[in-house]
Design a protein around this motif. Sequence first.
Motif, mmCIF file in Angstrom:
data_model
loop_
_atom_site.group_PDB
_atom_site.id
_atom_site.type_symbol
_atom_site.label_atom_id
_atom_site.label_comp_id
_atom_site.label_asym_id
_atom_site.label_seq_id
_atom_site.Cartn_x
_atom_site.Cartn_y
_atom_site.Cartn_z
ATOM 1 N N ASP A 114 0.808 -1.227 0.000
ATOM 2 C CA ASP A 114 0.000 0.000 0.000
ATOM 3 C C ASP A 114 0.839 1.275 0.000
ATOM 4 N N GLY A 115 2.163 1.130 -0.026
ATOM 5 C CA GLY A 115 3.026 2.306 -0.114
ATOM 6 C C GLY A 115 3.715 2.713 1.165
ATOM 7 N N GLY A 116 3.568 1.927 2.219
ATOM 8 C CA GLY A 116 4.299 2.215 3.456
ATOM 9 C C GLY A 116 3.646 3.282 4.309
ATOM 10 N N TRP A 117 4.474 3.974 5.109
ATOM 11 C CA TRP A 117 3.975 4.937 6.093
ATOM 12 C C TRP A 117 4.060 6.391 5.613
ATOM 13 N N GLY A 118 4.376 6.577 4.353
ATOM 14 C CA GLY A 118 4.399 7.937 3.825
ATOM 15 C C GLY A 118 5.727 8.636 4.021
ATOM 16 N N PRO A 119 5.761 9.962 3.765
ATOM 17 C CA PRO A 119 7.013 10.727 3.832
ATOM 18 C C PRO A 119 7.663 10.664 5.210
ATOM 19 N N THR A 120 8.990 10.698 5.199
ATOM 20 C CA THR A 120 9.736 10.687 6.455
ATOM 21 C C THR A 120 9.768 12.091 7.063
ATOM 22 N N VAL A 121 10.327 12.173 8.269
ATOM 23 C CA VAL A 121 10.361 13.417 9.040
ATOM 24 C C VAL A 121 11.793 13.955 9.049
ATOM 25 N N ALA A 122 11.936 15.262 8.944
ATOM 26 C CA ALA A 122 13.270 15.876 9.007
ATOM 27 C C ALA A 122 13.949 15.465 10.311
ATOM 28 N N ASN A 123 15.223 15.089 10.218
ATOM 29 C CA ASN A 123 15.937 14.553 11.386
ATOM 30 C C ASN A 123 16.460 15.688 12.267
ATOM 31 N N ARG A 124 15.540 16.324 12.958
ATOM 32 C CA ARG A 124 15.919 17.331 13.947
ATOM 33 C C ARG A 124 14.981 17.223 15.140
ATOM 34 N N LYS A 125 15.395 17.725 16.266
ATOM 35 C CA LYS A 125 14.617 17.601 17.484
ATOM 36 C C LYS A 125 13.309 18.382 17.383
ATOM 37 N N LEU A 126 12.219 17.712 17.774
ATOM 38 C CA LEU A 126 10.907 18.345 17.845
ATOM 39 C C LEU A 126 10.350 18.111 19.241
ATOM 40 N N GLU A 127 9.696 19.141 19.778
ATOM 41 C CA GLU A 127 9.189 18.986 21.141
ATOM 42 C C GLU A 127 7.877 19.746 21.312
ATOM 43 N N PRO A 128 7.157 19.433 22.410
ATOM 44 C CA PRO A 128 5.853 20.063 22.631
ATOM 45 C C PRO A 128 5.904 21.586 22.525
ATOM 46 N N GLY A 129 4.873 22.134 21.872
ATOM 47 C CA GLY A 129 4.774 23.580 21.692
ATOM 48 C C GLY A 129 5.203 24.056 20.336
ATOM 49 N N GLN A 130 6.029 23.264 19.641
ATOM 50 C CA GLN A 130 6.466 23.673 18.313
ATOM 51 C C GLN A 130 5.352 23.456 17.296
ATOM 52 N N SER A 131 5.505 24.103 16.145
ATOM 53 C CA SER A 131 4.545 23.931 15.061
ATOM 54 C C SER A 131 5.280 24.087 13.740
ATOM 55 N N GLY A 132 4.584 23.766 12.650
ATOM 56 C CA GLY A 132 5.194 23.911 11.337
ATOM 57 C C GLY A 132 5.181 22.613 10.563
ATOM 58 N N PRO A 133 5.752 22.632 9.357
ATOM 59 C CA PRO A 133 5.681 21.463 8.460
ATOM 60 C C PRO A 133 6.346 20.209 9.013
ATOM 61 N N ASP A 134 7.423 20.364 9.802
ATOM 62 C CA ASP A 134 8.083 19.180 10.362
ATOM 63 C C ASP A 134 7.185 18.489 11.386
ATOM 64 N N VAL A 135 6.457 19.290 12.156
ATOM 65 C CA VAL A 135 5.507 18.724 13.117
ATOM 66 C C VAL A 135 4.379 18.022 12.368
ATOM 67 N N VAL A 136 3.925 18.617 11.273
ATOM 68 C CA VAL A 136 2.882 17.987 10.462
ATOM 69 C C VAL A 136 3.376 16.649 9.911
ATOM 70 N N ALA A 137 4.626 16.616 9.440
ATOM 71 C CA ALA A 137 5.190 15.364 8.911
ATOM 72 C C ALA A 137 5.254 14.294 10.010
ATOM 73 N N LEU A 138 5.642 14.716 11.226
ATOM 74 C CA LEU A 138 5.673 13.785 12.357
ATOM 75 C C LEU A 138 4.259 13.288 12.671
ATOM 76 N N ARG A 139 3.326 14.247 12.708
ATOM 77 C CA ARG A 139 1.926 13.882 12.970
ATOM 78 C C ARG A 139 1.429 12.855 11.953
ATOM 79 N N ASN A 140 1.691 13.098 10.678
ATOM 80 C CA ASN A 140 1.214 12.207 9.629
ATOM 81 C C ASN A 140 1.848 10.819 9.724
#
Length: 541
Positions: free
Chosen positions: A200-226
């Motif tokens: 079925d194509g796997g788990w989708g796009p990967t996430v940028a390899n940088r630290k993410l933590e509560p309170g942040q927002s933006g496309p990298d958080v969206v990629a992690l969420r997805n």
Amino acid sequence: MMCFPHLSLSPKLRGGAFALALGGLGAGMTPLPAQAQVTAFKQAIAEAASVDDGVAAFYRENDYLPIWTGAGEKDRARRSALLAALSNLSVHGLPDRSVEVARLTEQMQNARTTRDIGMVEVALSRALVEYANDIQTGFLVPSQIDDGMVRVKPEASSNAFLTGIRDGQPTTFIRSLAPKSSQYRALMKEKLRLEGLIQDGGWGPTVANRKLEPGQSGPDVVALRNRLTSMGYLERSATMTYDGSVEAAVQRFQAEHGLEADGVAGKGTIAEVNKPVQARLKSVIVAMERERWLPTERGERHVLVNQTDFTAKIVDHGNITFETRSVIGKNQSDRRSPEFSDVMEHMVINPSWYVPRSIVTKEYLPQLKENPNAARHIEITDNRGRQVDRSAVDFTQFTARSFPFAMRQPPSRRNALGLVKFMFPNKHNIYLHDTPAKNLFSREVRAYSHGCIRLAQPFEFAYALLARQSEDPKAFFHRVLNSGKETKVELEQNVPVHIIYRTAIVSSKGRPEFRRDVYGRDAKVWAALERAGVVLTSVQG
């Protein structure tokens, strides 16, 4: 799936040639006397089976009667079940054997003489035995893959396999050969699930390899969420912020991947999130092979140490009744903890540490050459166990080979083994024990020992073991401990110990969990399986 309910023989052998006892061969062939046919058949079997003692023993005991090449329905059912099983080995993560199926089919089709039939008979028996061995006790030999994988595979009986297929319902018997453990069944189910995800194509796009933590927002958080959503850790949402739901999903992911569950997606967590489905599928296939290596009977009570998980567990009737963190051997060639099974016989409370020869010569002898008073907490003893006066010895004269002394650390809270050790005597000199270095248990990766398994809660581990032979195990343990004397306490019921190495497991809740390949052993196992013909779906995930 290929089934062969009838052998496709030359016209000369159709019509009963496989039922040798029935007499006449096919029309158009100069018939041999019935006894000559039987004799030729038996001689062919004896010759072909001589390369496999187990198969040869079966046919001797079976008076060289056929179980595959008779004309009856039972023989046809056995052939069909075997060839179908050989064509379906990928379900178990084993190498494809379609070439062997084709070779056996061709051999059956080209049978021309009574001798040919005898050869077919043994070829099918040997194919069953090889299949049964692979699926029941493993395709690979652990010690040939890595010298730390000293596990001895369970013995299998060719005679028992052939007797089983002879006397049982063929398809049912062949299905019964795979490990019956709940873990193996769960791993098979997980394998199918992951293969479906790859298609079925796997788990989708990967996430940028940088630290993410509560309170942040933006496309990298969206990629992690997805990514977490597609993995099943998070309900679908439109949030672009690292909110409480994302944090909770990260914690669940961390807990199921052997990471510190702090809810912060650091680089280590992101690296695990980004692992493709194929990598997880490899771990599952390797885990299935490793499950085949384990004894069928684990023990109604047993100790299970999973090195990659840094835990030690007591398992009673399939349920984990005690669990503690552990420290395993450091990732160095002479320190990695080996994998094997043995039986725990006793514990020693207030143990002495008899320093292994390798540590004496590699670590302490160089110190003693520099300073005879080094490591004063350890006694130096002669071959009679008498303490040596350090001031009377010139340690510089000795090499690792010629050093004539032993070293012993007496019982104390500073003892390298702590205050209790748990013994399952083995040639690897590996056991479970306490340690004064408690700070190591707070670390995520806990590979620091010389090979033995250190326990975070050794006293509680002892209480659990003693509970079956003492009304008040805690009081008993501390009474012995407070004596300060080195004391051996026999276990009235010996407990099997299984030191394993699994980067993929399925929890009692049915959830897949993964761990890092701390020693790189699973990579070696996978490489060996891949060389043998195990393949993955090529779609990237």
